[in-house]
Design an enzyme around this catalytic site. Structure first.
Site, PDB file in Angstrom:
ATOM      1  N   ARG A 131       9.225 155.460  56.526  1.00 23.02           N
ATOM      2  CA  ARG A 131      10.443 156.195  56.180  1.00 23.02           C
ATOM      3  C   ARG A 131      10.125 157.537  55.530  1.00 23.02           C
ATOM      4  NH1 ARG A 131      12.874 152.959  52.067  1.00 23.02           N
ATOM      5  NH2 ARG A 131      14.810 154.127  52.315  1.00 23.02           N
ATOM      6  N   LYS A 133       8.748 158.197  52.677  1.00 22.42           N
ATOM      7  CA  LYS A 133       9.046 158.209  51.247  1.00 22.42           C
ATOM      8  C   LYS A 133       7.719 158.274  50.482  1.00 22.42           C
ATOM      9  CE  LYS A 133      13.520 157.498  51.776  1.00 22.42           C
ATOM     10  NZ  LYS A 133      14.583 158.435  51.320  1.00 22.42           N
ATOM     11  N   GLN A 136       7.084 157.786  46.708  1.00 23.51           N
ATOM     12  CA  GLN A 136       7.127 156.438  46.155  1.00 23.51           C
ATOM     13  C   GLN A 136       5.749 155.770  46.168  1.00 23.51           C
ATOM     14  OE1 GLN A 136       9.808 155.298  44.838  1.00 23.51           O
ATOM     15  NE2 GLN A 136      11.554 156.300  45.782  1.00 23.51           N
ATOM     16  N   HIS A 144      -0.956 148.085  42.064  1.00 21.83           N
ATOM     17  CA  HIS A 144      -0.259 146.831  41.782  1.00 21.83           C
ATOM     18  C   HIS A 144      -0.230 145.932  43.020  1.00 21.83           C
ATOM     19  CE1 HIS A 144       2.629 144.073  40.029  1.00 21.83           C
ATOM     20  NE2 HIS A 144       3.443 144.261  41.054  1.00 21.83           N
ATOM     21  N   TYR A 181      17.944 144.049  44.165  1.00 21.74           N
ATOM     22  CA  TYR A 181      18.201 145.490  44.006  1.00 21.74           C
ATOM     23  C   TYR A 181      17.808 146.240  45.279  1.00 21.74           C
ATOM     24  CZ  TYR A 181      17.684 150.282  42.393  1.00 21.74           C
ATOM     25  OH  TYR A 181      17.781 151.647  42.274  1.00 21.74           O
ATOM     26  N   LYS A 198      18.824 150.062  37.579  1.00 24.39           N
ATOM     27  CA  LYS A 198      17.436 150.286  37.991  1.00 24.39           C
ATOM     28  C   LYS A 198      16.519 150.447  36.778  1.00 24.39           C
ATOM     29  CE  LYS A 198      14.437 153.299  40.703  1.00 24.39           C
ATOM     30  NZ  LYS A 198      14.356 154.509  41.562  1.00 24.39           N
ATOM     31  N   THR A 202      12.998 148.105  35.654  1.00 22.97           N
ATOM     32  CA  THR A 202      11.661 148.552  35.256  1.00 22.97           C
ATOM     33  C   THR A 202      11.292 147.990  33.889  1.00 22.97           C
ATOM     34  OG1 THR A 202      12.018 150.614  36.487  1.00 22.97           O
ATOM     35  CG2 THR A 202      10.199 150.571  34.915  1.00 22.97           C
ATOM     36  N   GLN A 205      10.226 144.424  34.241  1.00 24.08           N
ATOM     37  CA  GLN A 205       8.866 144.323  34.760  1.00 24.08           C
ATOM     38  C   GLN A 205       7.838 144.529  33.654  1.00 24.08           C
ATOM     39  OE1 GLN A 205       9.556 147.278  37.921  1.00 24.08           O
ATOM     40  NE2 GLN A 205       8.880 145.734  39.378  1.00 24.08           N
ATOM     41  N   ARG A 258      15.354 163.241  27.563  1.00 26.37           N
ATOM     42  CA  ARG A 258      15.129 164.356  26.643  1.00 26.37           C
ATOM     43  C   ARG A 258      15.360 165.685  27.321  1.00 26.37           C
ATOM     44  NH1 ARG A 258       9.481 162.185  23.881  1.00 26.37           N
ATOM     45  NH2 ARG A 258      10.429 160.470  22.662  1.00 26.37           N
TER      46      ARG A 258
END
Length: 278
Positions: A131, A133, A136, A144, A181, A198, A202, A205, A258
């Site tokens: 795709r 992406k 990512q 991982h 998700y 989302k 995280t 996890q 921030r």
């Protein structure tokens, strides 16, 4: 040096006789070939192949894939609980049971299915590549996905039940939420309004690795008869993931908040007041 090699050979050969002849568990070679191909495709061959091509439309494939991952994760949670963690296992010390009791064999089969799931999850990256992406495909993502099958292989070949299997149970629980998700997000932009959580995914996890670390480190203090070398390896692995997921969370969410706060106060990214004329 020769003594170290002999020690490693001795450890390698002390496999669980109940699982040592299972598909892909008989030796580490086939798994390493799969992972080497995965890494090469993810960071080199795949992006080069897609460089002059349009992204593939994989919506239906991804919906089905993520749905199946949700079902598998639910099944793993069920098996992990029923095989020991719901009633039989001790959360402070659970030695490995090498017998052929029904509960020990049931957990061994669950650990093997967990290993197979870690291999199917390599498709996450394949879909990113197809795709286009590429943003990512970070070091954290590839590291991982490449390391987890190795950990699962070690568990299935040597420690197919006992204290360390809590990792798989918790991880499968997180994956129920995570792939839900992904399934919703793959349905299209109209689902974005339902995916506000989302950031919390995280965080979950990250929390799982903290819990696994605390659960594992107690082995060194309570005299539990569970292999310490494997536990030490698990601790180093968990600390690495805590650091990387923690850094990702801070860079993605804390720092972005921030930056938004600075912009809302009239400060641009180069430090100038956007409300003043130059």
């Amino acid at each position: 040096m020769s003594g170290t090699v002999e020690w490693l050979r001795d450890v390698y050969n002390k496999s669980d006789p109940r699982t040592s002849d299972w598909f892909l568990i008989t030796g580490l070679g086939p798994l390493l070939m799969i992972l080497a191909s995965y890494i090469y495709f993810s960071v080199s061959a795949g992006p080069r192949y897609m460089s002059d091509k349009k992204p593939y439309e994989l919506r239906n494939v991804m919906i089905v894939y993520n749905f199946l991952q949700v079902l598998l994760s639910i099944y793993l949670v069920h098996e992990g609980l029923e095989s020991g963690w719901l009633r039989e296992y001790s959360y402070t010390c659970q030695p490995v049971d090498y017998s052929n009791s029904p509960s020990a064999l049931r957990m061994a089969n669950a650990v093997y299915l967990y290993f197979i799931c870690k291999l199917t999850e390599l498709l996450d990256t394949v879909f990113f590549v197809l795709r286009k992406k590429n943003r990512q495909i970070t070091f954290l993502h590839v590291f991982h996905h490449a390391l987890m099958p190795v950990c699962a292989w070690i568990g299935c070949r040597y420690l197919s039940n006992g204290h360390g299997t809590l990792l798989g149970l918790i991880n499968a629980g997180i994956h129920v939420i995570m792939y839900t998700y992904y399934m919703l997000s793959s349905m299209g932009p109209h689902m974005n309004k339902y995916l506000w959580w989302k950031k919390h995914l995280t965080l979950l996890q990250l929390i799982q690795f903290v819990v696994i670390f605390l659960h594992s480190v107690q082995i060194f203090f309570n005299g539990c008869n569970y292999p310490r070398p494997i536990t030490l390896l698990l601790l180093f692995n968990t600390l690495a993931f805590i650091y990387m997921f923690g850094s990702f969370y801070a860079n993605t969410y804390t720092k972005s908040i921030r930056r938004k706060d600075k912009c809302s106060n009239g400060i641009t990214s180069n430090g100038k007041d956007r409300n003043k004329t130059e």
